[in-house]
Design a protein around this motif. Sequence first.
Motif, PDB file in Angstrom:
ATOM      1  N   LYS A 359       0.835  -1.186   0.000  1.00 55.39           N
ATOM      2  CA  LYS A 359       0.000   0.000   0.000  1.00 55.39           C
ATOM      3  C   LYS A 359       0.883   1.254   0.000  1.00 55.39           C
ATOM      4  O   LYS A 359       2.052   1.194   0.390  1.00 55.39           O
ATOM      5  N   THR A 401       3.315  15.896  -2.333  1.00 51.54           N
ATOM      6  CA  THR A 401       3.211  14.832  -3.323  1.00 51.54           C
ATOM      7  C   THR A 401       4.172  15.110  -4.461  1.00 51.54           C
ATOM      8  O   THR A 401       4.721  16.211  -4.582  1.00 51.54           O
ATOM      9  N   ASP A 740       1.791  10.015  -1.359  1.00 54.98           N
ATOM     10  CA  ASP A 740       0.897   9.933  -2.509  1.00 54.98           C
ATOM     11  C   ASP A 740      -0.026   8.722  -2.358  1.00 54.98           C
ATOM     12  O   ASP A 740       0.273   7.781  -1.616  1.00 54.98           O
ATOM     13  N   PRO A 741      -1.160   8.727  -3.084  1.00 55.56           N
ATOM     14  CA  PRO A 741      -2.000   7.514  -3.107  1.00 55.56           C
ATOM     15  C   PRO A 741      -1.450   6.441  -4.033  1.00 55.56           C
ATOM     16  O   PRO A 741      -2.124   5.465  -4.326  1.00 55.56           O
TER      17      PRO A 741
END
Length: 796
Positions: A359, A401, A740-741
């Motif tokens: 993740k 980010t 960040d995602p």
Amino acid sequence: MYRVFATVAVLLAVGVIGQYEWQARDAFDEVTRSMKLVNKDNCEIQHVGDLYLPENSVSHLPDIKDVNINPVFPNRTQLLHIHNMALNRAFFWSYILQSRFIRPAINDTYDPGMMYYFLSTVADISTNKHVNASAIYFAPNMSYSSSYKGFFNKTFPRFAPRTFRADDFNDPIHLERISTLNTFIVEDLGAVKPDTSNDYTSEYYRINEWYKKWLPDPVNRHDTKTTYLVKIRYANNTNETFTFHGPPGADETPGPIQWTRPYFDCGRSNRWVVAAVVPIVDIYPRHTGFRHIEYPKYTAVSVVEMDFERIDINQCPKSLGNSGPNIFADTARCKPETTECEPIHGWGFRRGGYQCRCKPGYRLPLQTRRPFLGEIVERATAEQYYNGFDCLKIGCKDPKTSCEMGEGDFLHSRTLPKQILEYKNKTYGPENLNQLKVNIHATLNFILGMNKDKCKHYNPEELRLHGGVMYGAEEFFENEAKMALRLANFISAFLQVSDPKEVYSGKRVADKPLTEDQMIGETLALVLGNSRIWSAGIYWERNKFTNRTLFAPYAYKKILNTRQFFVEDLARLNKPEEVYLNKQWFKFLKYRWASNFDDLEKFWMKLKIRFNQTGETTRKYEHYPNYYQGARLEHGYWTAPYYDCHGKVPMWKIKYVAPFFGWDSLKVKLEFKGVVTVTMDLLKLDINQCPDDYWVANAFKDTNKCDQKTSYCVPILGRGFEAGGYKCECKQGFEYPFEDPITYYDGQLVEAEFSNLVDNNETRFDMFKCRLAGASSIRASIVSVLFVFVCLGLYR
């Protein structure tokens, strides 16, 4: 003994049928149990509900409305192929059944004979190992035939030519005792007594969901069926415009294709299959003399089936790309606290077709190089599972980010990296492709900037790219190539199996030779049935088509989403540079197959035809079993990419060419008869910029801009013929530093910042690097550097 019985009772109560006791029962176990309860011995007495699996057992079904918008993932390309094949056959039969209106009315029928139907279904499955069966099911008293004397304007009570792949492991034809997958059972399922359990239109048939999708058609209006316009130009330069009714358009609701639930093909192939179903349109009733009472109607359906066990399942949880319906969703065993699931293709109906990625905010352990493979996770014991397969938390992340850096984060670099020499001495135009290492941006500017006006300033050789530019096309356009090969193999089968001079007992007559309308319909169906195919053609060798010196029907479209198509007979062209016999791809295959045919594939057919006009039972075909020889996919020829400057549709194209064969005049040996071609748009191809072995012919190989010390390149599907179709994943021992995602640097962002570097603008290109695992920041700390120098001084 008591303990053993107690243990068994507990296991049965819990319902565990997994590999280990710690794995609880889930949807995969339920579906597996339902499949194992039905077999060829008991399927006839099973409840009808047990012959079907839940509708959501197959997820991510291809949607014709979505094909040209979003990428089709590799684990759905075979479903897309049966989707296109069913559509192709429905368009052809709709066209050919209505094409009699092109010809003058005579006391005869222009309909294909029974052998045309049978061999057409054989060719559907002989060119693709993933296709299990193909059939055409007519509604009662809706099928006309030219296979019986005095049968003009009469119909069969039932007619359903069907072919399915047989297991020939113990077949006496093959003494080697190996399964070749090249033996087919061909039957007319309409040769039965009507209104019995063998009648596919009856409720007692039980597995005829494919029939009920479209038939019987209750609509008796003229304006309910979609029309398609075809402009035809014949060899004598006469023109004709023909409008025919076909399946619903892609823009209509519902679309032309409907999918069945997975069902057990009881009494036939005895396998679990999934089918794509498309309706076939004809004008009914026929030959009345009163056109106002003849209306378009769904008279049949084209059904192409695929083995359910060959379809990949998606075990990942529901998400944006896996929104459902999917019965197998959330059956993956990735640990949701630190990992997330990503499906991979090629597993079929079995567990483990996924990988567990870290993740965002987590990284792999130092001893692990790649994401955890689902197959390994599924086979792990409880101790291995609960003590492993975890990602480690990244201690300190940069709150910014990678897309939201401040002004101070830009590094104004005035010098290019030393290893990127192709950007220092730029070349333009086609010469750039001849450099030692390609400048991908200059190359793409040349390719993407080409149009019908600019191309006139280049000679034909400059508009022909070398083969490395089309790297990956054989896989990307494989379905389109298989459709061309399917037509080539059908022509081979018809020329080798059907003899128009053969005389049968009774009223049955042999099929007539292939006609001009049939070949026009087949080429048109290729363009209609697959949106990626821009043009298609059948090019016959000199004096090999009946009563014609040259014959080359060529179908094409001018825009992507249209209902207007064009057909030309290229035999009308007589300039030396235009005659198709002089084309390089035609001459290559002609000389390749001039004499030696030993490498061709042999396809065996066990054909059973109807006993008489009314059917009621079947009997073996006079030549039982028989076979034909046809080409394989690798026997075809891929042309190098070229810009078709003076063609019907100017664009960058790739052409696939497949040969077909028939008997010579003495029926002693095979001979080359011609080729089938399909043409695709080069710019739909995905570019692969990642490194590869030195012998791989990829013009854009190793042109990615990932930091080679800390990251590696992974291709991304669906980016097309543009730079940046990759992502930069962190290598083992490194981690993604930003909050960040995502856990990688997007190739398009990296390419954009690299362009700023080349243009001497402000750039943050040097920021796209992974840091050492466990580091607090991607930037070097002054205190840390001074500490290292002090330690080195003390050590000395």
